[in-house]
Scaffold this motif. Structure first.
Motif, short mmCIF file in Angstrom:
data_model
loop_
_atom_site.label_atom_id
_atom_site.label_comp_id
_atom_site.label_asym_id
_atom_site.label_seq_id
_atom_site.Cartn_x
_atom_site.Cartn_y
_atom_site.Cartn_z
N ARG A 288 22.56 102.62 56.94
CA ARG A 288 23.61 102.62 55.81
C ARG A 288 23.19 103.94 54.79
NH1 ARG A 288 27.89 104.22 54.71
NH2 ARG A 288 28.64 104.28 52.13
N GLN A 509 30.14 97.66 60.19
CA GLN A 509 30.90 97.83 58.89
C GLN A 509 30.00 98.03 57.99
OE1 GLN A 509 34.67 97.58 58.76
NE2 GLN A 509 34.09 97.64 60.96
N ARG A 514 32.19 100.49 55.43
CA ARG A 514 33.54 99.94 55.25
C ARG A 514 33.60 98.48 54.45
NH1 ARG A 514 34.73 101.41 61.59
NH2 ARG A 514 35.08 103.71 61.08
N ARG A 515 32.32 97.80 54.50
CA ARG A 515 32.12 96.74 53.85
C ARG A 515 30.80 96.88 53.13
NH1 ARG A 515 31.59 90.45 56.08
NH2 ARG A 515 32.14 89.45 54.06
#
Length: 551
Positions: A288, A509, A514-515
């Motif tokens: 991430r 995600q 996106r999350r």
């Protein structure tokens, strides 16, 4: 030869500490190697005295049907020297039932389910065999390894008992004859443009923290480009399956191609749900960070391999996941043609919190299932002797890999050299003949495993250096035994797939932002609602039962 897309290990049979192959010599009753079936009427063509290291030669001409995984890189030819030489040496004619690589697993399942499978079913990756056990369609081969002296000898001398035990079913038997490796062989890591690093005074990273620092520096120098654009996201359950696989090992977890819902927590001495562990979360957090800081191309998780490589070759990126073959034949070869002075190197897997470790299970390969119908054949003993010689003897493995000495290769001072005019995987682009395409050797259906001297005999210098560096690392221990009974396996399968799908989807995600990672606890609650704890409890109960029953 490993097919990375099939490296996934499932929880059903991870075993260490089983009673082992103590009866490999075939002296005990009812255990591995014990002749619990009357084979006196199944000796047609068999050698009465067949030993390890001996050339198998059927006493009568025989033929055996075999499923053949047809690789588009070297499509099957009936006139391959491989077929002829196997028959000349062994008296056995193989009758291949040819199936395209893209359809192999589906076709294999259909043939087995319909009772039409050939006697020999190679190129099977554990735990695929588990699906065919309850029907009785495939043979519990562990009951017949006393007919296979080369297989037995390698298991003993290489101390592979824990690995062999790891593929046992709940009945204590195993149903797959796996390829056997003397030493673990690592396959994938990160490759970086070394000329670009040199230009900016950067050195090759040895840890994942250093990887981040290098990417950060490259982003400053090239703000319009992503330093890292990766591949191996299509035709696989997990996107960037190779990256997650070797990154996961560095963090002490299974991810990507090796992801398994259930894994062993050695500190807590219990099985846990992999996708809910802190170490798995740390892998996601690392990626991430790369994506959020524009150090990694977000298209890595959806793009084709060709698109990822094109970005490398057009200098839109400077790093990509690699294996030694891709490094030399694809990246380096094509970069040299397109970018003057470009150099690229594959580094040993960067170190993470787990230290200098290798994943467990690297010494078993895909292997051979035997149709239960074969046991009814008068040629059964000879067939097992033949399988033992071709797939497990030193001479059979040498034949499958290099071919015929003096015809396709020469050997001196421990070195194999292809004869002039023969190429292997692009080693001589001008050669009129190819060892795989024109002769049928180095075929992934037959060529895997063996002594390290043979396995490494085809290594190019890059892989030799890579494997030497990785060999200094410690292989993680194999998980303790927790085989499920058939009814338990049916229940586990109902829970297993939805849980894995949820992990995969949310992994992506979280990485792409996106999350938000602040919803990690919500994600854990979603896993619990999908029977995560019930699955974990099932495996821990199996572990306790097995431990109690086997002392």
């Amino acid at each position: 030869m490993q097919n990375a897309g099939h490296l996934t290990r499932r929880q059903i049979l991870a075993v260490a500490g089983f009673a082992g192959l103590a009866t490999l010599t075939g002296c005990g009753s009812g255990a591995d190697g014990a002749d619990t079936k009357d084979l006196s009427k199944k000796q047609h063509g068999a050698m009465p005295e067949y030993r390890a290291g001996q050339q198998f030669k059927a006493t009568k001409a025989l033929s055996f049907s075999m499923l053949h995984n047809d690789n588009p890189g070297y499509p099957l030819k009936k006139n391959w020297l491989f077929w002829k030489e196997v028959t000349r040496r062994t008296g056995v004619t193989l009758q291949p039932v040819d199936v395209p690589l893209s359809d192999y697993e589906k076709k294999r399942s259909l043939l087995i389910g319909a009772g039409d499978a050939p006697f020999l079913i190679p190129k099977t990756y554990h735990p695929a065999e588990a699906a065919f056990v309850s029907s009785g369609a495939i043979l519990p081969v562990s009951e017949y390894v006393h007919l296979m002296p080369n297989f037995q000898a390698k298991v003993r001398s290489w101390k592979l008992e824990p690995e062999i035990d790891s593929i046992r079913q709940a009945d204590g038997k195993y149903y797959l004859l796996p390829g056997l490796h003397e030493r673990p062989r690592s396959g994938y890591s990160l490759a970086l443009r070394t000329d670009i690093l040199d230009k900016h005074g950067l050195t090759l990273p040895t840890t994942w923290d250093q990887v981040y620092d290098v990417f950060k520096a490259l982003r400053r120098e090239y703000p319009d480009r992503y330093p890292f654009s990766d591949r191996w996201s299509t035709n696989t359950t997990f996107p960037v399956g190779a990256l997650l696989n070797y990154l996961g090992t560095a963090y002490g977890t299974r991810a990507g191609w090796s992801y398994d819902n259930i894994s062993w927590d050695d500190g807590a001495k219990t099985f846990v749900f992999t996708g809910a562990t802190d170490s798995f979360r740390h892998v996601i957090e690392y990626l991430r960070k790369l994506v959020a800081e524009k150090l990694m191309d977000p298209e890595s998780f959806t793009q084709s391999d060709d698109d990822a490589v094109k970005k490398l070759l057009s200098e839109q990126s400077f790093a990509i996941s690699a294996n030694p073959q891709e490094l030399v034949q694809n990246y380096r070869y094509n970069l040299a043609k397109q970018v003057k002075g470009a150099t690229i190197e594959m580094i040993p897997v960067p170190l993470g919190p787990s230290g200098a470790v290798l994943p467990s299970g690297l010494r078993l390969e895909n292997g051979v299932m035997i149709s239960s119908k074969a046991l009814g054949s008068a040629d059964f003993v000879a067939m097992m002797q033949f399988v033992d010689w071709l797939w497990y003897s030193d001479e059979g493995q040498r034949l499958s890999k290099w071919g015929v000495e003096g015809v396709t290769y020469t050997y001196s001072d421990g070195t194999y050299r292809l004869k002039d005019g023969i190429s292997l995987m692009g080693s001589d682009p001008s050669a009129p003949k190819d060892l795989q395409k024109d002769y049928g050797f180095f075929n992934g259906v037959f060529t895997y495993g063996g002594r390290w001297a043979l396995v490494s005999s085809s290594f190019l210098p890059d892989e030799t250096r890579f494997q030497a560096a990785m060999a200094r690392r410690t292989q993680l221990p194999i998980d303790p035994a927790h085989p499920l009974r058939s009814t338990e396996q049916e229940q586990a399968s109902l829970w297993d797939t939805p849980l894995k799908d949820h992990v995969t989807q949310n992994c992506l995600q979280f990485i792409l932002g996106r999350r938000p990672l602040s919803q990690w606890n919500t994600y854990l609650a979603e896993l619990k609602a999908k029977n995560m704890q019930q699955l974990v409890d099932l495996h821990n109960a199996a572990y306790e039962r097995f431990k109690k029953e086997n002392g």
